[in-house]
Design a protein around this motif. Sequence first.
Motif, mmCIF file in Angstrom:
data_model
loop_
_atom_site.group_PDB
_atom_site.id
_atom_site.type_symbol
_atom_site.label_atom_id
_atom_site.label_comp_id
_atom_site.label_asym_id
_atom_site.label_seq_id
_atom_site.Cartn_x
_atom_site.Cartn_y
_atom_site.Cartn_z
ATOM 1 N N LEU A 141 -25.766 19.064 24.751
ATOM 2 C CA LEU A 141 -25.171 19.586 25.982
ATOM 3 C C LEU A 141 -24.358 18.535 26.731
ATOM 4 C CD1 LEU A 141 -28.156 21.797 27.206
ATOM 5 C CD2 LEU A 141 -25.929 22.613 26.404
ATOM 6 N N ASN A 142 -24.939 17.370 26.976
ATOM 7 C CA ASN A 142 -24.218 16.316 27.700
ATOM 8 C C ASN A 142 -22.928 15.934 26.982
ATOM 9 O OD1 ASN A 142 -26.427 16.356 29.353
ATOM 10 N ND2 ASN A 142 -27.055 14.245 28.983
ATOM 11 N N LEU A 143 -23.035 15.819 25.672
ATOM 12 C CA LEU A 143 -21.900 15.363 24.872
ATOM 13 C C LEU A 143 -20.790 16.407 24.850
ATOM 14 C CD1 LEU A 143 -24.021 13.903 21.931
ATOM 15 C CD2 LEU A 143 -23.292 12.779 24.049
ATOM 16 N N LYS A 144 -21.167 17.676 24.865
ATOM 17 C CA LYS A 144 -20.162 18.735 24.840
ATOM 18 C C LYS A 144 -19.389 18.801 26.149
ATOM 19 C CE LYS A 144 -22.223 21.584 21.242
ATOM 20 N NZ LYS A 144 -23.009 22.785 20.869
ATOM 21 N N PHE A 145 -20.020 18.425 27.250
ATOM 22 C CA PHE A 145 -19.289 18.339 28.520
ATOM 23 C C PHE A 145 -18.220 17.259 28.433
ATOM 24 C CE2 PHE A 145 -18.582 16.636 32.774
ATOM 25 C CZ PHE A 145 -18.376 17.788 33.521
ATOM 26 N N ILE A 146 -18.585 16.098 27.934
ATOM 27 C CA ILE A 146 -17.645 14.979 27.824
ATOM 28 C C ILE A 146 -16.458 15.356 26.942
ATOM 29 C CG2 ILE A 146 -17.385 12.636 26.900
ATOM 30 C CD1 ILE A 146 -20.386 12.226 27.660
ATOM 31 N N LEU A 147 -16.734 15.977 25.813
ATOM 32 C CA LEU A 147 -15.665 16.319 24.880
ATOM 33 C C LEU A 147 -14.755 17.403 25.447
ATOM 34 C CD1 LEU A 147 -17.685 16.224 21.537
ATOM 35 C CD2 LEU A 147 -15.976 14.577 22.330
ATOM 36 N N GLN A 148 -15.316 18.324 26.209
ATOM 37 C CA GLN A 148 -14.457 19.339 26.830
ATOM 38 C C GLN A 148 -13.547 18.735 27.883
ATOM 39 O OE1 GLN A 148 -15.703 23.448 27.648
ATOM 40 N NE2 GLN A 148 -17.710 22.888 26.836
ATOM 41 N N VAL A 149 -14.041 17.744 28.597
ATOM 42 C CA VAL A 149 -13.214 17.107 29.625
ATOM 43 C C VAL A 149 -11.952 16.519 29.002
ATOM 44 C CG1 VAL A 149 -13.069 15.158 31.223
ATOM 45 C CG2 VAL A 149 -15.069 16.646 31.265
ATOM 46 N N THR A 178 -6.173 14.332 38.538
ATOM 47 C CA THR A 178 -7.281 14.587 39.464
ATOM 48 C C THR A 178 -8.513 15.038 38.706
ATOM 49 O OG1 THR A 178 -5.707 15.229 41.191
ATOM 50 C CG2 THR A 178 -7.992 15.936 41.477
ATOM 51 N N TYR A 179 -8.299 15.911 37.748
ATOM 52 C CA TYR A 179 -9.401 16.443 36.944
ATOM 53 C C TYR A 179 -10.159 15.320 36.241
ATOM 54 C CZ TYR A 179 -11.668 19.076 33.149
ATOM 55 O OH TYR A 179 -12.570 19.598 32.257
ATOM 56 N N LEU A 180 -9.422 14.446 35.579
ATOM 57 C CA LEU A 180 -10.076 13.367 34.832
ATOM 58 C C LEU A 180 -10.822 12.430 35.770
ATOM 59 C CD1 LEU A 180 -10.353 12.333 31.907
ATOM 60 C CD2 LEU A 180 -8.497 10.731 32.421
ATOM 61 N N ALA A 181 -10.200 12.096 36.888
ATOM 62 C CA ALA A 181 -10.853 11.191 37.839
ATOM 63 C C ALA A 181 -12.111 11.815 38.429
ATOM 64 C CB ALA A 181 -9.875 10.813 38.946
ATOM 65 N N ASP A 182 -12.078 13.111 38.707
ATOM 66 C CA ASP A 182 -13.243 13.794 39.274
ATOM 67 C C ASP A 182 -14.379 13.917 38.273
ATOM 68 O OD1 ASP A 182 -11.903 14.073 41.644
ATOM 69 O OD2 ASP A 182 -11.514 16.228 41.437
ATOM 70 N N MET A 183 -14.057 14.028 36.998
ATOM 71 C CA MET A 183 -15.074 14.229 35.968
ATOM 72 C C MET A 183 -15.659 12.922 35.438
ATOM 73 S SD MET A 183 -15.481 17.452 35.580
ATOM 74 C CE MET A 183 -14.704 18.638 36.672
ATOM 75 N N TYR A 184 -14.933 11.843 35.573
ATOM 76 C CA TYR A 184 -15.335 10.597 34.921
ATOM 77 C C TYR A 184 -16.737 10.107 35.325
ATOM 78 C CZ TYR A 184 -15.363 5.751 33.383
ATOM 79 O OH TYR A 184 -15.722 4.554 32.805
ATOM 80 N N PRO A 185 -17.086 10.050 36.615
ATOM 81 C CA PRO A 185 -18.435 9.550 36.957
ATOM 82 C C PRO A 185 -19.548 10.360 36.292
ATOM 83 C CG PRO A 185 -17.053 9.630 38.911
ATOM 84 C CD PRO A 185 -16.299 10.343 37.834
ATOM 85 N N SER A 186 -19.388 11.663 36.224
ATOM 86 C CA SER A 186 -20.400 12.490 35.572
ATOM 87 C C SER A 186 -20.455 12.220 34.081
ATOM 88 C CB SER A 186 -20.110 13.966 35.830
ATOM 89 O OG SER A 186 -20.258 14.276 37.201
ATOM 90 N N CYS A 187 -19.300 12.030 33.476
ATOM 91 C CA CYS A 187 -19.264 11.740 32.038
ATOM 92 C C CYS A 187 -20.012 10.442 31.727
ATOM 93 C CB CYS A 187 -17.820 11.655 31.552
ATOM 94 S SG CYS A 187 -16.958 13.233 31.509
#
Length: 948
Positions: free
Chosen positions: A561-569, A676-685
């Motif tokens: 699950l965690n990895l699939k979030f990163i790859l979708q980003v 913006t999308y990448l910057a917002d998602m990066y900390p969670s990734c």
Amino acid sequence: METAGDTVPEFDKPSSIGLKLKLSHEHPLQSKQIIKPKPHQIIEMMPLSARYLKYYIGKKINKKRPIMDFVHLISAQRMYGCPIGGIGGGTIGRGFKGEFCRFQLSPGLYEYVMVPECQFIVNIQNEKKETLFQSVLSTYEKPKRAPPSWEWNLNAEDCEYTALYPRAWTTYDLSKYGIKLICRQISPVIPHNYKDSSLPCAVFVFSAQNISNEHRNVSITFTWTEVLGGSNKKKSTAKLDLERYAEDHTSGVTLEQRIDETPCTFTLAKKKHENETIHEDYCLWNANKTSSYVWECLKKHGRLEPDPSLTPPPPKVPEKTEKEEKEKKEKQKKSYKCDSVGLSSVISLDPGGTGSTEFSLVWDMPIIKYKKDKKIHKRYYTKYFGSDGIAGASIAAYALRNYKNWEKQIAEWQDPILTNNNIPDWLKSALMNELYYIADGGTIWFDVHEEYPESDPRHDFGLFGYLEGHEYRMYNTYDVHFYASFALAQLWPNLQVVLQYMFRDTVALESEKCRLSLYDGKSVKLKTKNSIPHDLGDPEDIPFAHINAYNIHDVSEWRDLNLKFILQVIRDYRVLRGHTAPFSNERYHSMAYIDDVRDGTEDDLYSRSTGQAEKSPLNTPESTEESTPVTRVNKPYCVGDILDLLYRSTEPEAEGEDSGDKPEAIETSNVWDCKTYLADMYPSCVALLRRSAMWDKDGDGLIENGGFPDQTYDAWVMQGPSAYCGGLWVASVSVVRAMAHILGFEEDEREFAKLLDQARHSFEEKLWNGSYYKFDTRPANAKVVMADQLAGHWYLRASGWTEPVFPEVNVKKALRVIYENNVLRFKEGRMGAVNGYVTGERGHVDTTAVQSEEVWTGVTYGLAALMIYEDMHEEAFITAGGLNKTLLQMGLLFETPEALLENGHHRSIAYMRPLSIWAMYQAIVARPPPPAPLANGQVNNTKEKTKL
């Protein structure tokens, strides 16, 4: 009355591509949902089965539905065509033989019923107004509950159905009576058009041609009744209102009812003709008592007229006292109980003439309140049409004004795909028709603009959810959405972005509440910090608030699950960049150009193409490529290539002089900014990757599985390092390192670069056996070939990766082994790729688990997409094409299952994962097949072959 026109409407002719069936068609393969585990599988599943049965009984005692009902399975109905309705407002299924069926009006809850009173009826009269022919426009066997006097007189062999979602055509050859009739059905499911795509409506256009030497009047009547929607399954007396919408040049009838205690208004409408009075072409009737009046009225008059016994004429006396008026109203309420409505329209045709008439159907159910929730939710379309429950007439008028514009937008999107010679015809059809699930997947879409700031995509695009499957009632099931998300990312990218933000907000959550895991009976936390939840809730609970409805395993320990979030980003980042490429030159829109990343210009398409820097903290103006400055241009609103501009700023030209025919101006919208999308998602990734690293118990840089089904194959055990989860891990480390580089986090980049080197080395050393990647490192699985072993590499290729994270030679060898074993040696390649295959002299399907011996439709399409990226186009089309042909023969389109079994049966109807077929389209755009060798003298139409 519509009069004959000189030409046939532009979109009347059925598409040459699509699902095509005679209305007499019977599917040759009789597929059913029958699951018979093998003896050793039963023994392993007994503890889980016992705990599930206890859970199931508890739900039934409390009069609730389990999120997955394995006791009462639903076999495919094998009857469906294109469903109607937009995204998130509820849908209504339609059988290819003409019936209305499968109602999904309460979010996520289905009623598999056919309502015989919901019909179209045709009447053909000659110049003397004598009825020559009358029939319900369906060839489905007349139901026992159907009105006794109504007749099903069509010859099924003379009628043909074509489905190319979101449109469908039915042709009726009534030559015996001098008429050829076509019905085309349009739902406003339009890529990149968020307003219209949210509307709960459909338009039906009937076009008739008089092929006789005499005058003909062709009447089309649309009837509707109160559909069963309450918990007691009994009809109540509905409130009926007849309204005229002269200002919008439409007229119609409305039927108000409650569905699961929620108000819903059905509106039937048509274009209002000149000199038409309020007493023409409609009637109110009772389905049980006065349906014969409807039939006889049409036969006699060729159109509906109000039933005088149910709708008294206006009073003759000029005045009545207030008391008398009150007594009269009360008497009418007791005497005239109507639960059905009907609306007629007549096409008058001279010999050789053509004409048409249009109807719209709207179901306005604007407010959703879940039983356990105090909050009132508003569907997304209320943002434009209000939430007071009286928008049916406005939406109907809007639909009748704009359906021609919808068809143009749909054509602008579909035609470049349908004319692309690089795509086989079966795939063109399947791409469109599998999209039914975007709307018909129990989909909900809420307007929440007041709850989020403008810097959040949910302010503009709401909350979005769709079910894992019609039978697996969980919203946005993430391990499955990993496969299905290619459709949203390409066609409604802002909804994919919204979904990602919804999951991002759950990452830091931790719940102290515990529950029992059905798999092992242990008490586990409902949600653990720095983990992606399995799903965002159950529609019978409080979705989006109560998450992780899935209760079989401890999903916080799932490795994928965690990895699939990163790859979708990172996949989304690439696609969003393509969507926002602001240039007219095709060279700048190519994925090759967009992926040509150079230091300092990773996210700066504009400066690389023009030499002029945009003002952005992430951009640098340097460009080493010479280029001619170009200007931004307006492009068609909907286009086939996922990289073209998506929005036009000009209004469409009005059609006709009458202002009532003028379509609405298209509301333009922006694709969410990729930076913006990448910057917002990066900390969670980063947080998710670091927590996932805890599953590396031996410190070799590679995570291990826990010896229970801890990933999307939730009945198939992996232990230690595995090809599936290990590959996702290696790919994710590579992705987070790239994110750090793009965003300028140099220390993170060094950290993850070091981890990547270690992970790649361990993955190859422990899992590569010289021919393919091993399922896991247990000796018992040494010869198991997993079809999905390269999922991580697939996502890197879909994200534009050119760096060989996985050795190219190994990838090609593994794909060849998968093709030869899981595809060709399983049903001779006629059913896609079986999940597991054991190699050797006595090679056979892996029967370790129920899921190892299944074909997963979505996995097969994802595998085919990877084959395309690796220049194995023929193998890809054989793999996916064999599966698609089998689904057609089984009659499983518009209820595509999760899995097929070798014995010809299926599991879990109408499932999310098959949307991964859109990964094949993205791959073909990026890697078109090489041109076929040409015979001497043959013209090579390169332009046509490369047109997208």
